[in-house]
Design a protein around this motif. Structure first.
Motif, PDB file in Angstrom:
ATOM      1  N   ALA A 210      44.678  28.055  43.003  1.00  6.11           N
ATOM      2  CA  ALA A 210      45.906  28.831  42.828  1.00  6.11           C
ATOM      3  C   ALA A 210      47.157  28.087  43.282  1.00  6.11           C
ATOM      4  CB  ALA A 210      45.788  30.159  43.573  1.00  6.11           C
ATOM      5  N   LEU A 211      47.140  27.507  44.475  1.00  9.58           N
ATOM      6  CA  LEU A 211      48.355  26.890  45.015  1.00  9.58           C
ATOM      7  C   LEU A 211      48.798  25.701  44.170  1.00  9.58           C
ATOM      8  CD1 LEU A 211      47.707  27.080  48.867  1.00  9.58           C
ATOM      9  CD2 LEU A 211      48.875  28.697  47.369  1.00  9.58           C
ATOM     10  N   GLU A 212      47.857  24.886  43.762  1.00  2.00           N
ATOM     11  CA  GLU A 212      48.207  23.738  42.915  1.00  2.00           C
ATOM     12  C   GLU A 212      48.760  24.207  41.575  1.00  2.00           C
ATOM     13  OE1 GLU A 212      46.171  19.715  40.947  1.00  2.00           O
ATOM     14  OE2 GLU A 212      44.990  21.057  42.235  1.00  2.00           O
ATOM     15  N   ALA A 213      48.160  25.239  40.996  1.00  2.00           N
ATOM     16  CA  ALA A 213      48.638  25.757  39.718  1.00  2.00           C
ATOM     17  C   ALA A 213      50.067  26.275  39.834  1.00  2.00           C
ATOM     18  CB  ALA A 213      47.714  26.878  39.232  1.00  2.00           C
ATOM     19  N   VAL A 214      50.360  26.992  40.902  1.00  2.00           N
ATOM     20  CA  VAL A 214      51.714  27.526  41.083  1.00  2.00           C
ATOM     21  C   VAL A 214      52.709  26.385  41.261  1.00  2.00           C
ATOM     22  CG1 VAL A 214      53.198  28.893  42.592  1.00  2.00           C
ATOM     23  CG2 VAL A 214      50.912  29.726  42.004  1.00  2.00           C
ATOM     24  N   ARG A 215      52.353  25.392  42.051  1.00  2.00           N
ATOM     25  CA  ARG A 215      53.254  24.239  42.229  1.00  2.00           C
ATOM     26  C   ARG A 215      53.539  23.563  40.899  1.00  2.00           C
ATOM     27  NH1 ARG A 215      50.340  23.307  47.151  1.00  2.00           N
ATOM     28  NH2 ARG A 215      48.881  21.966  46.011  1.00  2.00           N
ATOM     29  N   ASP A 216      52.489  23.354  40.105  1.00  2.00           N
ATOM     30  CA  ASP A 216      52.646  22.640  38.832  1.00  2.00           C
ATOM     31  C   ASP A 216      53.528  23.421  37.859  1.00  2.00           C
ATOM     32  OD1 ASP A 216      51.054  20.628  39.789  1.00  2.00           O
ATOM     33  OD2 ASP A 216      49.259  21.226  38.674  1.00  2.00           O
ATOM     34  N   LEU A 217      53.316  24.723  37.747  1.00  2.00           N
ATOM     35  CA  LEU A 217      54.027  25.506  36.735  1.00  2.00           C
ATOM     36  C   LEU A 217      55.387  26.003  37.205  1.00  2.00           C
ATOM     37  CD1 LEU A 217      51.139  25.414  35.486  1.00  2.00           C
ATOM     38  CD2 LEU A 217      51.644  27.641  34.498  1.00  2.00           C
ATOM     39  N   SER A 218      55.691  25.797  38.470  1.00  2.00           N
ATOM     40  CA  SER A 218      57.008  26.215  38.972  1.00  2.00           C
ATOM     41  C   SER A 218      57.916  25.032  39.262  1.00  2.00           C
ATOM     42  CB  SER A 218      56.842  27.053  40.249  1.00  2.00           C
ATOM     43  OG  SER A 218      56.337  26.239  41.302  1.00  2.00           O
ATOM     44  N   GLY A 219      57.491  23.852  38.877  1.00  2.00           N
ATOM     45  CA  GLY A 219      58.290  22.670  39.187  1.00  2.00           C
ATOM     46  C   GLY A 219      58.358  22.394  40.673  1.00  2.00           C
ATOM     47  N   GLY A 220      57.327  22.826  41.405  1.00  2.00           N
ATOM     48  CA  GLY A 220      57.270  22.595  42.833  1.00  2.00           C
ATOM     49  C   GLY A 220      57.998  23.635  43.668  1.00  2.00           C
ATOM     50  N   ARG A 221      58.670  24.593  43.032  1.00  2.00           N
ATOM     51  CA  ARG A 221      59.465  25.575  43.789  1.00  2.00           C
ATOM     52  C   ARG A 221      58.606  26.667  44.411  1.00  2.00           C
ATOM     53  NH1 ARG A 221      61.953  25.329  38.948  1.00  2.00           N
ATOM     54  NH2 ARG A 221      61.162  27.411  38.446  1.00  2.00           N
ATOM     55  N   GLY A 222      57.458  26.960  43.831  1.00  2.00           N
ATOM     56  CA  GLY A 222      56.672  28.115  44.238  1.00  2.00           C
ATOM     57  C   GLY A 222      57.040  29.323  43.400  1.00  2.00           C
ATOM     58  N   ALA A 223      56.246  30.376  43.527  1.00  2.00           N
ATOM     59  CA  ALA A 223      56.482  31.583  42.731  1.00  2.00           C
ATOM     60  C   ALA A 223      57.719  32.326  43.207  1.00  2.00           C
ATOM     61  CB  ALA A 223      55.268  32.510  42.826  1.00  2.00           C
ATOM     62  N   ASP A 224      58.433  32.919  42.263  1.00  2.00           N
ATOM     63  CA  ASP A 224      59.521  33.831  42.612  1.00  2.00           C
ATOM     64  C   ASP A 224      58.964  35.158  43.100  1.00  2.00           C
ATOM     65  OD1 ASP A 224      61.898  32.221  41.673  1.00  2.00           O
ATOM     66  OD2 ASP A 224      60.747  32.337  39.804  1.00  2.00           O
ATOM     67  N   VAL A 225      57.883  35.606  42.448  1.00  2.00           N
ATOM     68  CA  VAL A 225      57.242  36.863  42.815  1.00  2.00           C
ATOM     69  C   VAL A 225      55.723  36.652  42.819  1.00  2.00           C
ATOM     70  CG1 VAL A 225      56.912  39.302  42.270  1.00  2.00           C
ATOM     71  CG2 VAL A 225      59.086  38.189  41.719  1.00  2.00           C
ATOM     72  N   SER A 226      55.095  36.990  43.930  1.00  2.00           N
ATOM     73  CA  SER A 226      53.640  37.008  44.001  1.00  2.00           C
ATOM     74  C   SER A 226      53.196  38.451  44.162  1.00  2.00           C
ATOM     75  CB  SER A 226      53.140  36.174  45.184  1.00  2.00           C
ATOM     76  OG  SER A 226      53.402  34.800  44.986  1.00  2.00           O
ATOM     77  N   ILE A 227      52.198  38.852  43.391  1.00  2.00           N
ATOM     78  CA  ILE A 227      51.720  40.233  43.418  1.00  2.00           C
ATOM     79  C   ILE A 227      50.266  40.229  43.862  1.00  2.00           C
ATOM     80  CG2 ILE A 227      51.319  42.328  42.059  1.00  2.00           C
ATOM     81  CD1 ILE A 227      53.596  41.268  40.182  1.00  2.00           C
ATOM     82  N   GLU A 228      49.991  40.864  45.010  1.00  2.00           N
ATOM     83  CA  GLU A 228      48.641  40.894  45.560  1.00  2.00           C
ATOM     84  C   GLU A 228      47.985  42.214  45.174  1.00  2.00           C
ATOM     85  OE1 GLU A 228      45.524  40.696  46.343  1.00  2.00           O
ATOM     86  OE2 GLU A 228      45.823  41.804  48.203  1.00  2.00           O
ATOM     87  N   ALA A 229      47.102  42.149  44.178  1.00  2.00           N
ATOM     88  CA  ALA A 229      46.468  43.352  43.636  1.00  2.00           C
ATOM     89  C   ALA A 229      44.964  43.362  43.858  1.00  2.00           C
ATOM     90  CB  ALA A 229      46.766  43.463  42.138  1.00  2.00           C
ATOM     91  N   SER A 230      44.457  42.478  44.707  1.00  2.00           N
ATOM     92  CA  SER A 230      43.010  42.361  44.863  1.00  2.00           C
ATOM     93  C   SER A 230      42.450  43.185  46.008  1.00  2.00           C
ATOM     94  CB  SER A 230      42.625  40.891  45.095  1.00  2.00           C
ATOM     95  OG  SER A 230      42.975  40.488  46.409  1.00  2.00           O
ATOM     96  N   GLY A 231      43.233  43.405  47.055  1.00  2.00           N
ATOM     97  CA  GLY A 231      42.719  44.057  48.243  1.00  2.00           C
ATOM     98  C   GLY A 231      41.933  43.127  49.146  1.00  2.00           C
TER      99      GLY A 231
END
Length: 345
Positions: A210-231
């Motif tokens: 997950a962390l690598e994917a977010v870095r890659d697709l956000s240009g290294g900025r990180g997510a603007d919004v993360s939604i925790e729906a798993s519990g």
């Protein structure tokens, strides 16, 4: 009239009991159930004996705690308890002031039972052409997703990551897709990731990636919004680590009494992150005058077909096999997306 209802007599135990229904009042209806959905969040938390202390609810306005109005037993005693909140049925008898008629199809926030008496305020009238089975398990959980994005809207161009691809996560993903530039879906179960891609995710990965994917697709900025729906507490930690500077973590997931241990430094403090709790029982106070429960549920109904509700039901199990249904959800989460208890026509 006598009804059959599902009770939890002890932790991870299910039994079907008979009980006498009261006469209806002027604002109430008597309905015959068609189908009811099992919530993998709050309801399974109660089934597993992880219900919260009743005192956690005392500060909430009572009209917001809708399922408590129809439950049996109490959170304080824990067991026996009757609790669920996603039932679809046909009205058999309607009170003079209920605004409903015999034959109306309704969604009601009541437990799993063959017949029920409920106040009109806890029901939503459904279109006759809507599938009752689809509506039973999905309306209540779609409501959680809609409420989460009312608590914190996704802006045009946002990078969004959704942790947990159960019904709430998959609904949230599809709603976020409307405005986000990039949506990343995270879940350990492969077939759920496949559904996320089908429903609009740009990338779907397991938690370890997950962390690598977010870095890659956000240009290294990180997510603007993360939604925790798993519990899952570990997913909340990942959400903190994946969120970029001044971003927001929205938490519609419910943890019950599970301990949640977090490492907040350096990401949470140094990035000035916000964490927003989202409970369907308590709409954002800034919106509550306009976004009533009734308005939100009517929106949910209008979105069901668009958001592939019928495709998200993995199991339809007869009501009298409720014990098997709960064991399936509890013991084989990798095989189950959602379960509906059905009643013979």
């Amino acid at each position: 009239m006598e009804a059959q209802s599902v009770w939890f007599p002890a932790e991870r135990k299910v039994e079907i009991r008979r009980e006498q229904l009261p006469e209806i009042g002027s604002t109430e209806v008597l309905a015959e159930s068609i189908a009811s959905g099992i919530s993998h969040g709050t309801e399974m938390t109660i089934f597993r004996g992880q219900a919260p202390d009743v005192r956690t609810f005392l500060d909430l306005p009572q009209d917001l705690i809708q399922p408590q109005a129809t439950m049996g037993g109490s959170f304080e005693q824990r067991f026996p308890i009757k609790y669920a909140y996603a039932n679809v049925g046909r009205v058999l008898e309607a009170g003079a002031d209920s605004g409903l008629r015999r034959g109306d199809l309704i969604f009601a926030r009541v437990p799993h039972q063959s017949h029920f008496v409920v106040d009109r305020s806890l029901t939503t009238k459904l279109p006759d052409d809507l599938s009752p089975v689809d509506a039973a398990t999905t309306i209540g959980l779609l409501d959680v997703a809609v409420n989460a994005l009312l608590d914190h809207p996704v802006l045009v161009g946002d990078v969004v990551v959704v942790f947990g691809l159960g019904l709430v996560g998959l609904f949230t993903l599809q709603l976020a897709r409307r405005t986000a530039s990039t949506v990343i879906a995270v879940d350990p179960i492969a077939h759920r990731r496949d559904l996320a891609l089908r429903f609009g995710a740009d990338l779907a990965v397991g938690p370890e990636a997950a962390l690598e994917a977010v870095r890659d697709l956000s240009g290294g900025r990180g997510a603007d919004v993360s939604i925790e729906a798993s519990g899952a507490p570990a997913a909340l930690q990942s959400a903190i680590e994946a969120t970029g500077a001044e971003g927001t973590i929205v938490v519609p997931a419910y943890y019950g009494r599970k301990p949640v241990e977090l490492i907040l430094s350096p990401e949470f403090h140094m990035r000035r992150l916000r964490m927003v709790s989202s409970s369907v029982n308590a709409p954002d106070g800034r919106l509550s005058a306009r976004w009533t429960n009734e308005r939100r549920l009517n929106l949910d109904v209008s979105l069901l077909n668009e958001l592939h509700a019928g495709d998200l039901i993995s199991h339809r199990i007869p009501f009298d096999e409720a014990e098997r249904a709960f064991a399936l959800v509890d013991e084989h989460p990798d095989e189950v997306l959602s379960v509906v208890l059905t009643h013979e026509a």
